[in-house]
Design a protein around this motif. Structure first.
Motif, PDB file in Angstrom:
ATOM      1  N   UNK A  82       0.835  -1.186   0.000  1.00 28.38           N
ATOM      2  CA  UNK A  82       0.000   0.000   0.000  1.00 28.38           C
ATOM      3  C   UNK A  82       0.877   1.246   0.000  1.00 28.38           C
ATOM      4  N   UNK A  83       0.307   2.365  -0.444  1.00 29.87           N
ATOM      5  CA  UNK A  83       1.070   3.607  -0.485  1.00 29.87           C
ATOM      6  C   UNK A  83       1.497   4.024   0.920  1.00 29.87           C
ATOM      7  N   UNK A  84       0.635   3.742   1.886  1.00 31.59           N
ATOM      8  CA  UNK A  84       1.009   4.097   3.248  1.00 31.59           C
ATOM      9  C   UNK A  84       2.206   3.286   3.708  1.00 31.59           C
ATOM     10  N   UNK A  85       2.379   2.090   3.166  1.00 29.35           N
ATOM     11  CA  UNK A  85       3.539   1.278   3.519  1.00 29.35           C
ATOM     12  C   UNK A  85       4.812   1.934   3.026  1.00 29.35           C
ATOM     13  N   UNK A  86       4.745   2.640   1.889  1.00 27.58           N
ATOM     14  CA  UNK A  86       5.934   3.350   1.416  1.00 27.58           C
ATOM     15  C   UNK A  86       6.296   4.467   2.374  1.00 27.58           C
ATOM     16  N   UNK A  87       5.296   5.112   2.971  1.00 20.82           N
ATOM     17  CA  UNK A  87       5.587   6.098   4.005  1.00 20.82           C
ATOM     18  C   UNK A  87       6.302   5.435   5.176  1.00 20.82           C
ATOM     19  N   UNK A  88       5.858   4.221   5.536  1.00 18.65           N
ATOM     20  CA  UNK A  88       6.565   3.474   6.563  1.00 18.65           C
ATOM     21  C   UNK A  88       8.011   3.229   6.136  1.00 18.65           C
TER      22      UNK A  88
END
Length: 285
Positions: free
Chosen positions: A24-30
């Protein structure tokens, strides 16, 4: 001359829904906010403790904030989540620095990093790129990383509305991005002002205050007089054309260049040599 580039930018993009198992895109933020490159499984919300450890990472920053509190981190996560749900592409840029170059520019000194300059340089670069790409509804976040040999900045970009389908950006946009990073970190204002001062305060001012046919000892110089008269007799009738870059001056430019070279050689030979040396230094930089 430097063989290793001072700044390198690598870019890619991810299209939502192309792979069932894609992160997920939020995982890239992680990922860009991670403690190290080997483990990105921790939840985004738990990173605020790690972000305070500036020996490894700066934590996330945005267009407005150098640091994000818990509330703002959750808001950023929601923005990226909704962007993915709406079909936005995720753009991923990495701005990597040669640490020796950062020392030359004063960003890195005795292993201490002027992180504010890196953050502001990233802002300048990303905003310039977005403007050139006309991505007016883009949202982005970045993080400075110290977990490799070269200090680098990760940038993640999504669009919140008016979603574009094409992920590839123009090469000139990425070049502009790199140029903004370089000029933001390496302030060459003083060096370039020295070049401008020679042209403005010495060469042009001297010409305005002295007739072209006069040497310092007020003796006429026949070579300059001859060249000057030849050009003057061939000038366009329309005086509005009497500027070097006007179309009407095109046939005279070669003669003007020769006259200029001779004039400088007579009046500013040593100064012009110093000017060229400084110019070569700027070109090399």
């Amino acid at each position: 001359m430097r063989e290793t580039p001072g700044v390198v930018i690598k870019s890619k993009f991810k299209v939502p829904g192309t792979k069932k198992k894609s992160r997920r895109y939020t995982t890239y933020l992680d990922y860009i906010n991670r403690p190290d490159a080997k483990d990105s499984r921790e939840q985004f919300e738990t990173y605020h403790n790690y972000m305070e450890d500036e020996t490894k990472s700066s934590g996330l920053f945005t267009r407005e904030d150098d640091r994000l509190n818990d509330e703002k981190r959750r808001a950023v996560r929601d923005i990226f989540k909704h962007a993915q749900e709406n079909g936005s592409i995720l753009w991923q840029d990495v701005i990597s620095f040669d640490n020796a170059w950062l020392r030359e520019t004063g960003v890195l000194h005795d292993d201490l990093v002027d992180e504010k300059r890196l953050i502001q340089a990233t802002r300048n670069a990303v905003e310039a790129m977005l403007q050139k790409e006309k991505m007016v509804h883009a949202y982005w976040t970045g993080a400075v990383h110290y977990n490799t040999d070269n200090i680098h900045v990760h940038v993640a970009i999504v669009e919140t509305s008016h979603i574009r389908e094409r992920g590839k950006r123009k090469p000139k946009s990425i070049e502009l991005m790199k140029s903004k990073v370089i000029h933001s970190l390496a302030d060459r204002t003083k060096e370039q002002e020295k070049l401008n001062a020679f042209i403005r305060d010495e060469l042009v001012a001297h010409k305005r205050n002295k007739k072209i046919q006069s040497l310092p000892n007020r003796v006429l110089h026949p070579d300059l007089v001859r060249q000057f008269k030849d050009i003057y007799e061939r000038l366009p009738e329309d005086k509005r054309q009497w500027r070097y870059n006007m179309n009407g001056m095109q046939p005279l430019r070669e003669s003007l260049d020769r006259l200029t070279d001779r004039y400088i050689d007579i009046h500013f030979k040593s100064e012009f040599q110093a000017f060229n040396e400084r110019l070569e230094q700027e070109v090399a930089f």
